[in-house]
Scaffold this motif. Structure first.
Motif, PDB file in Angstrom:
ATOM      1  N   VAL A 144       3.764  -9.340   4.250  1.00 46.85           N
ATOM      2  CA  VAL A 144       4.750  -8.270   4.363  1.00 46.85           C
ATOM      3  C   VAL A 144       4.926  -7.638   2.992  1.00 46.85           C
ATOM      4  N   ASP A 145       4.287  -6.498   2.793  1.00 46.75           N
ATOM      5  CA  ASP A 145       4.362  -5.776   1.515  1.00 46.75           C
ATOM      6  C   ASP A 145       4.005  -6.671   0.330  1.00 46.75           C
ATOM      7  N   GLY A 146       3.008  -7.539   0.534  1.00 44.22           N
ATOM      8  CA  GLY A 146       2.538  -8.392  -0.553  1.00 44.22           C
ATOM      9  C   GLY A 146       3.010  -9.830  -0.465  1.00 44.22           C
ATOM     10  N   TRP A 147       4.125 -10.091   0.225  1.00 43.96           N
ATOM     11  CA  TRP A 147       4.574 -11.472   0.425  1.00 43.96           C
ATOM     12  C   TRP A 147       3.685 -12.117   1.478  1.00 43.96           C
ATOM     13  N   ILE A 148       3.194 -13.330   1.216  1.00 45.18           N
ATOM     14  CA  ILE A 148       2.304 -14.024   2.147  1.00 45.18           C
ATOM     15  C   ILE A 148       2.911 -15.367   2.520  1.00 45.18           C
ATOM     16  N   GLY A 149       2.915 -15.672   3.797  1.00 43.40           N
ATOM     17  CA  GLY A 149       3.408 -16.961   4.264  1.00 43.40           C
ATOM     18  C   GLY A 149       3.287 -17.064   5.771  1.00 43.40           C
TER      19      GLY A 149
END
Length: 293
Positions: A8-13
């Protein structure tokens, strides 16, 4: 989406831990566009073509997509690597309009590619003949791949309740147009038939490639309107989508009616030729699937 990861806009998990604002217009109004595709050898197949359609859909809805194709590809690849999934991937790229006055969000979902329900070289699937339509005159154009999918979801529920793999939906005039999540092809007297885009169906990227394959194989085909009775009288039928490739359809059913076999109830010869040709095309096109750097 079991086992899904998100960017999500660069956040990964893990996707279950991802957060999108409840004020996002994609959540509130379905003001979002998306693309689905799959990998071969972890390479996103025809990703460049999918990005072209994503940008076209976003432009129609007025959602700015300032992220470059190269950056989207980088985020996609980073998310794939983070998942640790060893098999092939099912990918979804979503662009939401964001909160009013805020910025759009680019969301990437990666999960294990679901297996096909049958061995397509030996068996086919069933479809449910639904009365739901995807696009209505004066509504959102069918070539805008938006997340407004409620009609398709309701059609899929009907299909699942009937024990079918997919729902076949209709245009506003009653003709068959496509599957709820796929494109539809029939075979009649040696000719492959598929509805024209003017009937209000999604111009599938896999559909377009299959037409290229049919042309290469010199299999005659026509883009022509298909009345509601065509599915029960066809010699063969198949569905196309990124994850399904070319999937034979061997029976159909409608509400209150018994199942009806299509042809002899087995994958037909032209369907199998199209499947083999499609897989050869995948091997040929895979090296050029990513956008140019």
């Amino acid at each position: 989406m079991t086992g899904a990861w998100a960017n999500v806009d660069g956040w990964i998990g893990p996707a279950r831990a991802a957060r999108v604002s409840p004020l996002d217009a994609g959540f509130l109004y379905g003001e979002a566009v998306y693309e689905n595709l799959r990998t071969y050898g972890h390479v996103p197949f025809l990703f460049a073509r999918h990005l072209v359609r994503l940008r076209r859909s976003a432009e129609f809805l007025g959602i700015p997509l300032a992220v470059s194709d190269a950056e989207i590809t980088t985020r996609l690849r980073a998310t794939q690597e983070a998942t640790g999934i060893t098999g092939e991937h099912s990918l979804r790229v979503i662009l939401t309009a964001g909160p009013h006055g805020g910025e759009p969000s680019l969301i990437i979902l990666v999960r294990p590619l679901p297996p096909l329900p049958v061995d397509p070289e030996r068996e086919g699937v069933g479809v449910f003949r639904s009365d739901w339509i995807r696009a209505a005159p004066g509504g959102l154009p069918a070539d805008v791949k938006s997340t407004n999918l409620l009609g398709a979801r309701l059609a899929v529920r009907e299909a699942e309740a009937a024990g079918a793999h997919e729902a076949v939906i209709r245009g506003s005039g009653g003709d068959l147009t496509e599957g709820a999540t796929s494109n539809l092809f029939l075979v009649d007297d040696g000719v492959v038939l598929t509805p024209p885009l003017e009937e209000g169906l999604l111009p599938g990227i896999t559909r377009a490639l299959v037409l290229e394959v049919l042309r290469e194989l010199e299999i005659p085909f026509e883009e022509t309107p298909l009345g509601p009775g065509w599915l029960t009288t066809a010699d063969e039928a198949f569905l196309t989508s990124s994850s399904r490739e070319v999937l034979p359809v061997t029976w159909s059913v409608a509400s209150g009616e018994p199942r009806q076999a299509i042809g002899d109830g087995k994958p037909g010869p032209l369907t199998l030729r199209a499947l083999a040709g499609y897989r050869r095309a995948v091997a040929r096109l895979l090296p050029e699937s990513l956008p140019a750097p």
